[in-house]
Design a protein around this motif. Structure first.
Motif, PDB file in Angstrom:
ATOM      1  N   VAL A   1      41.225  37.166  55.309  1.00  0.00           N
ATOM      2  CA  VAL A   1      42.013  38.386  55.432  1.00  0.00           C
ATOM      3  C   VAL A   1      42.632  38.669  54.068  1.00  0.00           C
ATOM      4  CG1 VAL A   1      43.986  39.486  56.539  1.00  0.00           C
ATOM      5  CG2 VAL A   1      42.491  37.995  57.874  1.00  0.00           C
ATOM      6  N   LYS A   2      42.357  39.848  53.522  1.00  0.00           N
ATOM      7  CA  LYS A   2      42.837  40.185  52.184  1.00  0.00           C
ATOM      8  C   LYS A   2      44.149  40.950  52.288  1.00  0.00           C
ATOM      9  CE  LYS A   2      38.044  40.443  50.728  1.00  0.00           C
ATOM     10  NZ  LYS A   2      37.554  40.083  52.050  1.00  0.00           N
ATOM     11  N   ARG A   3      45.221  40.305  51.879  1.00  0.00           N
ATOM     12  CA  ARG A   3      46.537  40.924  51.918  1.00  0.00           C
ATOM     13  C   ARG A   3      46.643  41.988  50.832  1.00  0.00           C
ATOM     14  NH1 ARG A   3      50.276  35.690  51.587  1.00  0.00           N
ATOM     15  NH2 ARG A   3      50.177  36.419  49.444  1.00  0.00           N
ATOM     16  N   ASN A   4      47.686  42.823  50.922  1.00  0.00           N
ATOM     17  CA  ASN A   4      47.847  43.910  49.958  1.00  0.00           C
ATOM     18  C   ASN A   4      47.957  43.390  48.523  1.00  0.00           C
ATOM     19  OD1 ASN A   4      47.715  45.912  51.851  1.00  0.00           O
ATOM     20  ND2 ASN A   4      49.907  46.071  52.143  1.00  0.00           N
ATOM     21  N   ASP A   5      48.772  42.354  48.313  1.00  0.00           N
ATOM     22  CA  ASP A   5      48.922  41.843  46.953  1.00  0.00           C
ATOM     23  C   ASP A   5      47.614  41.238  46.456  1.00  0.00           C
ATOM     24  OD1 ASP A   5      49.008  39.790  48.764  1.00  0.00           O
ATOM     25  OD2 ASP A   5      50.566  38.656  47.738  1.00  0.00           O
ATOM     26  N   LEU A   6      46.846  40.638  47.365  1.00  0.00           N
ATOM     27  CA  LEU A   6      45.554  40.076  46.980  1.00  0.00           C
ATOM     28  C   LEU A   6      44.577  41.184  46.602  1.00  0.00           C
ATOM     29  CD1 LEU A   6      43.625  37.696  46.700  1.00  0.00           C
ATOM     30  CD2 LEU A   6      43.178  37.845  49.140  1.00  0.00           C
ATOM     31  N   LEU A   7      44.594  42.295  47.336  1.00  0.00           N
ATOM     32  CA  LEU A   7      43.699  43.410  47.024  1.00  0.00           C
ATOM     33  C   LEU A   7      44.012  43.978  45.645  1.00  0.00           C
ATOM     34  CD1 LEU A   7      43.547  45.287  50.446  1.00  0.00           C
ATOM     35  CD2 LEU A   7      41.745  43.955  49.365  1.00  0.00           C
ATOM     36  N   PHE A   8      45.291  44.107  45.315  1.00  0.00           N
ATOM     37  CA  PHE A   8      45.650  44.598  43.990  1.00  0.00           C
ATOM     38  C   PHE A   8      45.174  43.622  42.913  1.00  0.00           C
ATOM     39  CE2 PHE A   8      48.761  47.338  46.217  1.00  0.00           C
ATOM     40  CZ  PHE A   8      48.459  48.532  45.579  1.00  0.00           C
ATOM     41  N   ASP A   9      45.302  42.333  43.171  1.00  0.00           N
ATOM     42  CA  ASP A   9      44.839  41.343  42.202  1.00  0.00           C
ATOM     43  C   ASP A   9      43.323  41.411  42.018  1.00  0.00           C
ATOM     44  OD1 ASP A   9      47.352  40.454  41.657  1.00  0.00           O
ATOM     45  OD2 ASP A   9      47.270  38.711  42.988  1.00  0.00           O
ATOM     46  N   LEU A  10      42.594  41.667  43.112  1.00  0.00           N
ATOM     47  CA  LEU A  10      41.147  41.782  43.012  1.00  0.00           C
ATOM     48  C   LEU A  10      40.758  43.022  42.214  1.00  0.00           C
ATOM     49  CD1 LEU A  10      40.068  40.777  46.628  1.00  0.00           C
ATOM     50  CD2 LEU A  10      39.769  39.448  44.539  1.00  0.00           C
ATOM     51  N   ILE A  11      41.494  44.125  42.408  1.00  0.00           N
ATOM     52  CA  ILE A  11      41.224  45.338  41.643  1.00  0.00           C
ATOM     53  C   ILE A  11      41.449  45.081  40.153  1.00  0.00           C
ATOM     54  CG2 ILE A  11      42.019  47.695  41.215  1.00  0.00           C
ATOM     55  CD1 ILE A  11      42.622  47.895  44.215  1.00  0.00           C
ATOM     56  N   ARG A  12      42.487  44.313  39.840  1.00  0.00           N
ATOM     57  CA  ARG A  12      42.781  43.981  38.446  1.00  0.00           C
ATOM     58  C   ARG A  12      41.800  42.958  37.876  1.00  0.00           C
ATOM     59  NH1 ARG A  12      48.247  41.458  38.918  1.00  0.00           N
ATOM     60  NH2 ARG A  12      47.929  41.036  36.700  1.00  0.00           N
ATOM     61  N   GLY A  13      41.016  42.351  38.745  1.00  0.00           N
ATOM     62  CA  GLY A  13      40.053  41.363  38.282  1.00  0.00           C
ATOM     63  C   GLY A  13      40.661  40.015  38.002  1.00  0.00           C
ATOM     64  N   CYS A  14      41.744  39.672  38.711  1.00  0.00           N
ATOM     65  CA  CYS A  14      42.410  38.388  38.459  1.00  0.00           C
ATOM     66  C   CYS A  14      41.529  37.194  38.817  1.00  0.00           C
ATOM     67  CB  CYS A  14      43.723  38.321  39.238  1.00  0.00           C
ATOM     68  SG  CYS A  14      44.961  39.513  38.671  1.00  0.00           S
ATOM     69  N   ASP A  15      40.489  37.420  39.592  1.00  0.00           N
ATOM     70  CA  ASP A  15      39.612  36.316  39.981  1.00  0.00           C
ATOM     71  C   ASP A  15      38.465  36.112  38.997  1.00  0.00           C
ATOM     72  OD1 ASP A  15      38.541  38.812  40.735  1.00  0.00           O
ATOM     73  OD2 ASP A  15      37.194  37.854  42.186  1.00  0.00           O
ATOM     74  N   LEU A  16      38.411  36.911  37.938  1.00  0.00           N
ATOM     75  CA  LEU A  16      37.268  36.878  37.029  1.00  0.00           C
ATOM     76  C   LEU A  16      37.559  36.008  35.809  1.00  0.00           C
ATOM     77  CD1 LEU A  16      36.336  40.675  37.094  1.00  0.00           C
ATOM     78  CD2 LEU A  16      35.340  38.822  38.442  1.00  0.00           C
ATOM     79  N   THR A  17      36.499  35.398  35.300  1.00  0.00           N
ATOM     80  CA  THR A  17      36.581  34.624  34.062  1.00  0.00           C
ATOM     81  C   THR A  17      36.349  35.555  32.877  1.00  0.00           C
ATOM     82  OG1 THR A  17      35.815  32.622  35.158  1.00  0.00           O
ATOM     83  CG2 THR A  17      35.565  32.717  32.774  1.00  0.00           C
ATOM     84  N   ARG A  18      37.124  35.356  31.813  1.00  0.00           N
ATOM     85  CA  ARG A  18      37.053  36.224  30.647  1.00  0.00           C
ATOM     86  C   ARG A  18      36.841  35.401  29.372  1.00  0.00           C
ATOM     87  NH1 ARG A  18      40.751  38.708  34.105  1.00  0.00           N
ATOM     88  NH2 ARG A  18      40.442  40.949  34.341  1.00  0.00           N
TER      89      ARG A  18
END
Length: 526
Positions: free
Chosen positions: A322-339
């Protein structure tokens, strides 16, 4: 006599059933019974669960970590299940407020149809995989004894504990991490309701007359414009008299991609097919049909030839989240991505200052020697924010291009630097077969010729160097391509919020020796 304040007539509002859920209507003098409070409680529960499954979906919200304690020095055959919160398909909250130990005696075995059974009736072997699920359960608390008016004694329960139970069902090991199907099915549908309707012959004739009258007004007495307007009117009128009407283009729907979403939600049902609480042990009833997957595990045999919980095979693949609101914003920002967080030539990246050739040669690893098969570069390396899989970091992930102008015409000619291999190094604490830093290695003969050769392209004039890092080719420890998109003048960190893309860096290199050699000039001119 005063009229009653409630003007509703009982004869038109006498329906006894209410499929959308009935709630209590309180008024002075209303007698409250146990049924009244059951209706009130049922209404609140059902409304909350409806919102849960309609707005949030179902799956694990957080927690419910599954660890084999034998691996961490604990007793064998026992798993530690962390505290957690999940929503099942019905919308019920599956809450475990504290960590607990789980053994094989604490789980419910299910057959292939999802019915409760015992492990001795199943095919149990050490190679099989088992799906561990958590289920909503209710357990009565606080027994009380009551005397009826007829002096008949009966027992009731004072409270209900909402708790959870765990189950195991055999599953193919390959299905433990199977990709979840996409629930959003986009089909092509007609937009006829928004298409423009074809005009009739009379409507088209009126339209031509309005257009001609407008053209006459705009001509303002100009004979040439009046003649052109009359000619256009006569041509269109001839087409109309021949029975030919113009094709009216279909109006494009303004929703764009939202059309798919609208169709999906229109046909979506948020109800549940089956939700029955069955008695699973002496204390509780549980819904075995709507469990939430937590992990795939394996069983093993102990010294007494008894089966027990063995190892965790996959603790993430079977989970629906279940993707919470704060998690969805983090996914949009790409917080789960390696840079890419650093590069060795960061001071040169898109700089207006021309790099000296000797500095460039040292950065390439040239040390004045000769005959080496290749040279590990000194400054042409990249570092990632997370570990990346070593087998994906190959020479084709990097491109170094040298651009030099020809003598005649001033065209920029491109030469690719031969990259022979990549030296990748891990960081302490990274998983096996993963690296954090990658260094480019270039061909030795090429570098020696570029630095000391008589026909080097660097002797023609100032050169431009372009370096690419292909993020789509490099996969991180989470299985996602590196977010390598360059941003403006900043060399790092990279990223546009989407996995993959290419990091492009440019800089200029000064002419070697400060002048063109005679041989190079003649060779370029010829």
């Amino acid at each position: 006599m005063n009229a009653p304040t409630n003007t509703m007539h009982r004869d038109c509002c006498s329906c006894e059933s209410c499929a959308s859920a009935a709630r209590n209507n309180y008024y002075p003098g209303k007698r409250l019974t146990a049924d009244s409070f059951k209706i009130e409680q049922s209404y609140q529960l059902e409304r909350r669960r409806l919102i849960n499954r309609a707005l949030h979906g179902w799956g694990v919200i957080y927690g419910y970590g599954v660890r084999a304690t034998a691996v961490e020095g604990g007793p064998p055959g026992v798993f530690q299940i962390g505290e957690g919160l999940a929503l099942d398909r019905v919308g019920r909250e599956l809450i475990q407020p504290a960590s607990r130990a789980l053994s094989i005696a604490d789980v419910i075995f299910l057959d292939d149809s999802g019915r409760q059974t015992t492990w001795d009736k199943l095919e149990v072997d050490a190679d099989a995989c088992w799906l561990l699920k958590v289920h909503y359960a209710e357990q009565p608390l606080g027994p009380v004894s009551l005397n009826d008016p007829c002096s008949c004694e009966r027992s009731e329960w004072d409270r209900v504990c909402e708790t959870v139970r765990y189950s195991l069902m055999r599953i193919e090991c390959g299905d433990c991490c199977a990709e979840e199907g996409c629930g959003l099915d986009c089909a092509c549908a007609s937009n006829a309701c928004c298409d423009e309707q074809p005009v009739t012959a009379d409507q088209y004739r009126e339209q031509l007359e309005r257009e001609y009258a407008g053209a006459v007004r705009q001509a303002n007495g100009d004979p040439a414009k009046l003649a052109a307007a009359k000619l256009a009117y006569d041509r269109k009128l001839l087409t109309l008299n021949q029975g030919l009407l113009p094709q009216t283009p279909a109006k494009m729907h303004g929703r764009g991609g939202c059309r798919c979403l609208c169709d999906h939600l229109t046909g979506l049902a948020v109800g549940v097919e089956r939700s029955v609480l069955c008695k699973v042990d002496e204390c509780a009833r549980a819904d075995l049909a709507n469990g939430v997957g937590l992990a795939c595990i394996k069983l093993e045999v102990d010294d007494c030839k008894q089966w027990r919980l063995g190892a965790v095979y996959d603790d993430c693949g079977p989970r629906r989240l279940v993707k919470r609101n704060d998690l969805l914003f983090d996914l949009i920002r790409g917080c789960d991505l390696t840079r890419i967080v650093d590069i060795g030539w960061s001071d040169w990246h898109r700089s207006d200052t021309t790099v000296g050739f000797d500095d460039f040669a040292r950065a390439l690893g040239y040390d004045g020697s000769s005959g080496k098969p290749d040279y590990p570069t000194q400054d042409f390396w990249v570092e990632f924010s997370r570990p990346v899989r070593a087998e994906t970091v190959k020479p084709d992930c990097f491109v170094m291009t040298v651009l030099a102008q020809e003598v005649e015409g001033g065209w920029w000619n491109a030469w690719r630097v031969p990259i022979t291999r990549v030296e990748a190094t891990p960081q302490d604490g990274d998983p096996p077969h993963h690296v954090r830093k990658a260094n480019i290695v270039v061909d030795g003969a090429w570098l020696e010729d570029a630095v000391a050769g008589r026909r080097s392209v660097f002797m023609v004039g100032d050169a431009r160097v372009e370096i690419e890092v292909r993020g789509d080719f490099i996969v991180d420890c989470n299985g996602q391509p590196v977010d390598a998109n360059a941003r403006g003048l900043s060399p790092a960190p990279t990223g546009s919020g989407q996995p993959g893309d290419t990091f492009l860096s440019t800089f200029s290199v000064a002419q070697r020796n400060g002048q063109k050699s005679k041989n190079q000039h003649e060779g370029a001119a010829s």
